[in-house]
Design an enzyme around this catalytic site. Structure first.
Site, PDB file in Angstrom:
ATOM      1  CE1 TYR A   1      -8.620  -9.807   2.656  1.00 39.13           C
ATOM      2  CE2 TYR A   1     -10.042  -9.689   4.676  1.00 39.13           C
ATOM      3  CZ  TYR A   1      -9.056  -8.947   3.873  1.00 39.13           C
ATOM      4  OH  TYR A   1      -7.962  -8.227   4.398  1.00 39.13           O
TER       5      TYR A   1
ATOM      6  CE1 TYR B   1      -5.255  -8.920   0.842  1.00 40.11           C
ATOM      7  CE2 TYR B   1      -4.435  -8.625   3.140  1.00 40.11           C
ATOM      8  CZ  TYR B   1      -5.459  -8.145   2.263  1.00 40.11           C
ATOM      9  OH  TYR B   1      -6.358  -7.384   2.518  1.00 40.11           O
TER      10      TYR B   1
ATOM     11  CE  LYS C   1      -3.646  -2.636  -0.081  1.00 42.40           C
ATOM     12  NZ  LYS C   1      -3.027  -3.773   0.374  1.00 42.40           N
TER      13      LYS C   1
HETATM   14  C1  LIG Z   1      -3.794  -5.148   0.096  1.00 40.36           C
HETATM   15  C2  LIG Z   1      -2.997  -6.265   0.009  1.00 40.36           C
HETATM   16  C3  LIG Z   1      -2.818  -6.978  -1.296  1.00 40.36           C
HETATM   17  C4  LIG Z   1      -3.922  -7.044  -2.369  1.00 40.36           C
HETATM   18  O1  LIG Z   1      -3.541  -5.769  -3.060  1.00 40.36           O
HETATM   19  P1  LIG Z   1      -4.865  -5.119  -3.722  1.00 40.36           P
HETATM   20  O2  LIG Z   1      -4.151  -3.943  -4.492  1.00 40.36           O
HETATM   21  O3  LIG Z   1      -5.738  -4.701  -2.601  1.00 40.36           O
HETATM   22  O4  LIG Z   1      -5.468  -6.099  -4.572  1.00 40.36           O
HETATM   23  C5  LIG Z   1      -1.885  -8.219  -1.133  1.00 40.36           C
HETATM   24  N1  LIG Z   1      -1.100  -8.245  -0.207  1.00 40.36           N
HETATM   25  C6  LIG Z   1      -1.221  -7.620   1.128  1.00 40.36           C
HETATM   26  C7  LIG Z   1      -0.263  -8.056   2.160  1.00 40.36           C
HETATM   27  C8  LIG Z   1      -1.993  -6.638   1.117  1.00 40.36           C
HETATM   28  O5  LIG Z   1      -2.038  -5.822   2.404  1.00 40.36           O
END
Ligand SMILES: *Cc1c(COP(=O)(O)O)cnc(C)c1O
Length: 337
Positions: A268, A294, A54
């Site tokens: 999720y 993730y 992010k």
């Molecule tokens: C937010 C996030 C993602 C996904 O990215 P997006 O842009 O929301 O699709 C992947 N990995 C981590 C660790 C994240 O925090």
């Protein structure tokens, strides 16, 4: 910036990340999988407040907030949102107030989940937390909060879930250029970039960026939302917007969006057996930490693709590590044997 993405240079950006992030071989994992040569792009090491993907988006979003003379940022996510944590850190760094709309979207609880990991850090960065039920409309809740802050004389700037709008996604168009440059320097040809996809901005920026710079690179998102059709549609929508903002010729080629389903599990944020194996194997073969929500599911996806023969043994595949490691602690029980 590479010529094809020259328009990026003209867009305001607030430096927040340690860039370029390292690109490293995963030699022992590649050998154990008898697969392609796997490189990891370390976007878990962007540096701000324990890092993650992010921060690249926030470089563009925070520049926009400051251009609009905001004194407060409002954003939203789940209780263990990495995006929210990085936004809180960016706000602290830039001297902006930060208000967080957190929704209990994941049916996972306990003291670790509610108090440690990302949410612990949100508090440490001085953000104000507003906890809501899982079925809360995040946009509506942020707008209501924004209006009440405006009445109190503040100037809020709203950032959507995951920082995924066209402005945030520009961060990953820039990342595509960075990665393409690293590959060129080392004389490697990237066959594919594999990463976790959720709110869509990461994949949208990468897909638009590589479609413009090097269309031979396959960008493969691994769905971690358990809503692959919705995620793919959002990626296509955002990538088309990025394409327009970067004044690229014609339309974004929507068939570039590849989203692999089948690795999210039930929902999720809920652990899967494949995620646990991927997190443990990567830790034990490489000393590299993934996360349960993730990057662990994304690595499970990469294992699955290799097993299904998606790559040739002499291919080079980049695993984009998007961060998330602070969630290892609140999910302690999910990773125990
Ligand atoms: C937010 C996030 C993602 C996904 O990215 P997006 O842009 O929301 O699709 C992947 N990995 C981590 C660790 C994240 O925090």
């Amino acid at each position: 910036m590479t010529a094809a993405l020259a328009a990026l240079d003209a867009i305001e950006r607030r430096p927040l990340a340690h860039l370029p992030t390292p690109l490293e071989p995963l030699a022992r994992l590649s050998a154990a999988l008898e697969g392609p040569q796997i490189l990891v792009k370390r976007d878990d090491c962007t540096g701000l407040g324990l890092g993650g993907n992010k921060t690249r988006k926030l470089e563009f979003l925070m520049a926009d907030a400051q251009a609009q003379r905001a004194d407060t940022v409002i954003t939203t996510g789940g209780v263990q949102s990495n995006h929210v944590r990085q936004t809180a850190a960016a706000a602290a760094r830039l001297g902006l107030a930060c208000e967080l709309v957190l929704t209990r979207v994941v049916p996972w609880g306990g003291a670790d989940y509610e108090l440690s990991g990302n949410i612990q850090l949100d508090r440490l960065f001085g953000a104000r937390i507003h906890l809501h039920d899982g079925d809360t409309n995040r946009t509506a809740a942020m707008e209501a909060l924004g209006e009440s802050l405006q009445r109190a004389g503040r100037t809020p700037y709203l950032i959507p879930t995951g920082g995924s709008n066209a402005i945030g996604a520009l961060g990953y168009a820039a990342a595509a250029a960075e990665l393409a440059g690293q590959a060129r320097e080392r004389n490697v040809k990237i066959a594919a970039v594999v990463h976790a996809s959720s709110s869509g901005g990461t994949q949208a920026g990468l897909s638009a960026g590589f479609a413009a710079l090097d269309p031979a690179v396959r960008v493969i998102g691994i769905d971690v939302d358990a809503h692959p059709a919705a995620v793919a549609a959002e990626v296509r929508r955002l990538a088309a917007e990025v394409w327009t903002r970067l004044a690229l010729p014609g339309d974004f080629p929507a068939d570039k969006v590849i989203l692999e389903a089948g690795y999210a599990g039930e929902a999720y944020g809920l652990p899967t057996a494949e995620m646990k194996t991927a997190v443990q194997r990567t830790a034990q073969l490489e000393g590299l930490l993934l996360d349960p929500v993730y990057s662990g599911k994304a690595m499970a996806g990469l294992f699955g693709l290799i097993e299904a023969g998606a790559f040739r043994p002499d291919d080079t595949v980049v695993f984009l590590h998007t961060g998330g490691t602070p969630a290892l602690f609140p999910y302690r029980e999910a990773l125990e044997d």
